[in-house]
Design a protein around this motif. Structure first.
Motif, PDB file in Angstrom:
ATOM      1  N   TYR A 214      45.304  46.070  56.916  1.00 50.14           N
ATOM      2  CA  TYR A 214      44.118  45.930  56.066  1.00 50.14           C
ATOM      3  C   TYR A 214      44.190  44.722  55.126  1.00 50.14           C
ATOM      4  O   TYR A 214      43.245  44.474  54.385  1.00 50.14           O
ATOM      5  CB  TYR A 214      43.904  47.212  55.249  1.00 50.14           C
ATOM      6  CG  TYR A 214      43.516  48.386  56.111  1.00 50.14           C
ATOM      7  CD1 TYR A 214      42.198  48.602  56.465  1.00 50.14           C
ATOM      8  CD2 TYR A 214      44.484  49.268  56.603  1.00 50.14           C
ATOM      9  CE1 TYR A 214      41.832  49.669  57.273  1.00 50.14           C
ATOM     10  CE2 TYR A 214      44.132  50.338  57.410  1.00 50.14           C
ATOM     11  CZ  TYR A 214      42.809  50.528  57.739  1.00 50.14           C
ATOM     12  OH  TYR A 214      42.460  51.585  58.550  1.00 50.14           O
ATOM     13  N   VAL A 231      43.280  47.470  47.775  1.00 53.32           N
ATOM     14  CA  VAL A 231      42.352  46.402  47.389  1.00 53.32           C
ATOM     15  C   VAL A 231      42.798  45.100  48.042  1.00 53.32           C
ATOM     16  O   VAL A 231      43.947  44.677  47.867  1.00 53.32           O
ATOM     17  CB  VAL A 231      42.320  46.217  45.852  1.00 53.32           C
ATOM     18  CG1 VAL A 231      41.171  45.297  45.452  1.00 53.32           C
ATOM     19  CG2 VAL A 231      42.219  47.557  45.135  1.00 53.32           C
ATOM     20  N   ASP A 232      41.895  44.447  48.785  1.00 53.43           N
ATOM     21  CA  ASP A 232      42.281  43.176  49.399  1.00 53.43           C
ATOM     22  C   ASP A 232      41.988  42.013  48.448  1.00 53.43           C
ATOM     23  O   ASP A 232      41.535  42.200  47.314  1.00 53.43           O
ATOM     24  CB  ASP A 232      41.607  42.993  50.767  1.00 53.43           C
ATOM     25  CG  ASP A 232      40.114  42.713  50.695  1.00 53.43           C
ATOM     26  OD1 ASP A 232      39.583  42.442  49.593  1.00 53.43           O
ATOM     27  OD2 ASP A 232      39.455  42.744  51.760  1.00 53.43           O
ATOM     28  N   ASP A 234      39.744  39.821  48.249  1.00 53.42           N
ATOM     29  CA  ASP A 234      38.353  39.628  47.842  1.00 53.42           C
ATOM     30  C   ASP A 234      37.789  40.814  47.076  1.00 53.42           C
ATOM     31  O   ASP A 234      36.597  40.847  46.767  1.00 53.42           O
ATOM     32  CB  ASP A 234      37.473  39.342  49.067  1.00 53.42           C
ATOM     33  CG  ASP A 234      37.799  38.001  49.697  1.00 53.42           C
ATOM     34  OD1 ASP A 234      38.007  37.032  48.942  1.00 53.42           O
ATOM     35  OD2 ASP A 234      37.848  37.925  50.946  1.00 53.42           O
ATOM     36  N   GLU A 236      37.664  43.954  48.229  1.00 57.83           N
ATOM     37  CA  GLU A 236      37.192  45.037  49.095  1.00 57.83           C
ATOM     38  C   GLU A 236      38.134  46.228  48.959  1.00 57.83           C
ATOM     39  O   GLU A 236      39.358  46.071  48.920  1.00 57.83           O
ATOM     40  CB  GLU A 236      37.129  44.579  50.550  1.00 57.83           C
ATOM     41  CG  GLU A 236      36.108  43.498  50.819  1.00 57.83           C
ATOM     42  CD  GLU A 236      34.686  43.963  50.608  1.00 57.83           C
ATOM     43  OE1 GLU A 236      34.392  45.135  50.935  1.00 57.83           O
ATOM     44  OE2 GLU A 236      33.869  43.178  50.114  1.00 57.83           O
ATOM     45  N   TYR A 238      39.605  50.127  50.011  1.00 58.12           N
ATOM     46  CA  TYR A 238      39.833  51.166  51.015  1.00 58.12           C
ATOM     47  C   TYR A 238      40.512  52.335  50.316  1.00 58.12           C
ATOM     48  O   TYR A 238      41.226  52.161  49.331  1.00 58.12           O
ATOM     49  CB  TYR A 238      40.710  50.654  52.159  1.00 58.12           C
ATOM     50  CG  TYR A 238      40.158  49.453  52.872  1.00 58.12           C
ATOM     51  CD1 TYR A 238      39.318  49.591  53.966  1.00 58.12           C
ATOM     52  CD2 TYR A 238      40.473  48.168  52.441  1.00 58.12           C
ATOM     53  CE1 TYR A 238      38.804  48.476  54.614  1.00 58.12           C
ATOM     54  CE2 TYR A 238      39.959  47.051  53.082  1.00 58.12           C
ATOM     55  CZ  TYR A 238      39.128  47.216  54.166  1.00 58.12           C
ATOM     56  OH  TYR A 238      38.618  46.109  54.803  1.00 58.12           O
ATOM     57  N   GLU A 316      36.621  53.387  54.062  1.00 54.19           N
ATOM     58  CA  GLU A 316      36.066  52.338  53.209  1.00 54.19           C
ATOM     59  C   GLU A 316      35.693  52.955  51.873  1.00 54.19           C
ATOM     60  O   GLU A 316      35.180  54.067  51.801  1.00 54.19           O
ATOM     61  CB  GLU A 316      34.828  51.711  53.853  1.00 54.19           C
ATOM     62  CG  GLU A 316      35.128  50.838  55.053  1.00 54.19           C
ATOM     63  CD  GLU A 316      33.891  50.119  55.542  1.00 54.19           C
ATOM     64  OE1 GLU A 316      33.127  49.605  54.704  1.00 54.19           O
ATOM     65  OE2 GLU A 316      33.691  50.085  56.773  1.00 54.19           O
ATOM     66  N   GLY A 318      34.340  51.934  47.536  1.00 54.11           N
ATOM     67  CA  GLY A 318      33.506  50.986  46.819  1.00 54.11           C
ATOM     68  C   GLY A 318      32.083  50.938  47.322  1.00 54.11           C
ATOM     69  O   GLY A 318      31.320  50.020  46.990  1.00 54.11           O
ATOM     70  N   ALA A 326      34.218  48.060  43.043  1.00 53.31           N
ATOM     71  CA  ALA A 326      35.140  46.950  43.265  1.00 53.31           C
ATOM     72  C   ALA A 326      35.374  46.184  41.965  1.00 53.31           C
ATOM     73  O   ALA A 326      34.477  46.073  41.129  1.00 53.31           O
ATOM     74  CB  ALA A 326      34.568  46.012  44.329  1.00 53.31           C
ATOM     75  N   THR A 330      39.169  39.254  41.181  1.00 53.33           N
ATOM     76  CA  THR A 330      39.877  39.439  42.440  1.00 53.33           C
ATOM     77  C   THR A 330      41.052  38.471  42.527  1.00 53.33           C
ATOM     78  O   THR A 330      41.104  37.446  41.845  1.00 53.33           O
ATOM     79  CB  THR A 330      38.943  39.201  43.638  1.00 53.33           C
ATOM     80  OG1 THR A 330      38.577  37.806  43.689  1.00 53.33           O
ATOM     81  CG2 THR A 330      37.683  40.058  43.520  1.00 53.33           C
TER      82      THR A 330
END
Length: 346
Positions: A214, A231-232, A234, A236, A238, A316, A318, A326, A330
């Motif tokens: 992910y 949290v990635d 950007d 996003e 999960y 998923e 957010g 989110a 970031t």
């Protein structure tokens, strides 16, 4: 003995690299993996001032704890009162805009003109900052002695053939160790009930594997149901739901109380499926086809055998019907900002 394997949260933290050879620093910056946030200094005095001036900005880890019978972990007293993790406070950490600028690692060359690297490490006031010493053959004995005395956490020989691969791996390990150590230091002060998830090597391995899938750079422990927000770069989100048999049963009871159709309850009761927690928050918004809507939030669960037997699935998060939003700040935006100011601090 503290056998905690994972801190309840992780986010990238800042690395300070110090060497009086500007060309070496420039080459070093090209060899570091792209998602490692760093600042370069060619002066030990400037670097030390930067690190120690920021000591007061380090967050208080005690805010992540609460007494089981109410009150604050900072209020004192209470004798044998147990302290638990406050997962809501842990989740709020991802909304702090300065979280990535916390310093976790200082890496310095041994041979520096103003002070040598060991003296530099001794003068860093924050005991939780990890220290890496770059050394040559002539100073290896001093490095070993400093490592044994706890002055530095690692030393790396510049002459090593795979020096940059070793450095990248060491930085990642110490970034995690930095946050885990600060968390463990707080648990040593209080009688904290550390969740089993954080003690289980199988859970640690699962998070490492999911990171590659992910591409997340942050995680935050959640509760009800147990698991982690991922949290990635950007922002996003999960949601990893990770529950044992008892927690799965409590989740099924919540689902039943929320009015889920019997067909969905049967799917969850087998233990082979898990429900997106966002559905519990949006149960009142179910349309005229409740089965279809509930079933669309159910995922096949994967078994994980660790100290306990778990089931896990990733959803998923957010989304509009989710209970989390989110973060505005970031990691990728932070890296862009760091690129614009990094050399100005040298």
């Amino acid at each position: 003995m503290n056998d905690t394997r994972l801190a309840p949260y992780f986010h990238p933290t800042q690395i300070v690299l110090v060497d009086d050879d500007i060309d070496f620093l420039g080459n070093l910056s090209l060899q570091l993996e792209a998602d490692l946030p760093y600042l370069l200094f060619d002066s030990t005095h400037k670097a030390l001032g930067y690190i120690n001036d920021r000591e007061s900005e380090a967050p208080s880890r005690q805010r992540f704890f609460r007494f089981d019978n109410g009150g604050s972990a900072l209020s004192g007293g209470g004798g044998e009162r147990k302290v638990s993790l406050d997962t809501d406070a842990i989740t709020r950490e991802m909304y702090f805009t300065n979280r990535f600028s916390q310093i976790s690692i200082a890496m310095v060359d041994y041979a520096m003109p103003q002070m040598n690297g060991l003296e530099f490490c001794r003068q860093i006031r924050n005991p939780h900052i990890k220290k890496i010493l770059f050394t040559g053959v002539a100073t290896e004995v001093e490095a070993v002695e400093a490592f044994n005395k706890g002055v530095i956490d690692r030393f790396i020989r510049k002459s090593e053939r795979n020096v940059y691969e070793q450095l990248n791996q060491t930085i990642r390990e110490l970034q995690h160790a930095h946050i885990l150590d600060t968390f463990s230091a707080a648990t040593d002060v209080f009688d904290v009930r550390v969740p089993d998830l954080l003690r289980d090597p199988a859970v640690e391995t699962l998070l490492k594997n999911l990171r590659a899938r992910y591409d997340f750079v942050e995680y935050y422990m959640t509760d009800d149901p147990a698991g982690f927000l991922l949290v990635d770069g950007d922002g996003e989100l999960y949601r990893l739901v990770l529950v044992d048999a008892d927690q799965q049963q409590r989740l099924i009871e919540q689902v039943e109380a929320s009015g889920a159709p019997q067909e969905c309850l049967k799917l969850l009761s087998t233990g082979d499926n898990l429900l997106d927690p966002a559905m519990l928050n949006g149960a009142q918004n179910v349309t005229s086809d409740p089965y279809r809507q509930w079933k669309s939030h159910i995922r096949v669960a994967t078994r994980l055998e660790g100290k306990r037997s778990y089931r896990w699935a990733v959803f998923e998060a957010g989304l509009p019907d989710s209970d989390v939003t989110a973060p505005n700040s970031t990691f990728n935006r932070y890296l862009e900002w760091l690129d614009t100011v990094g050399y100005s601090l040298m």
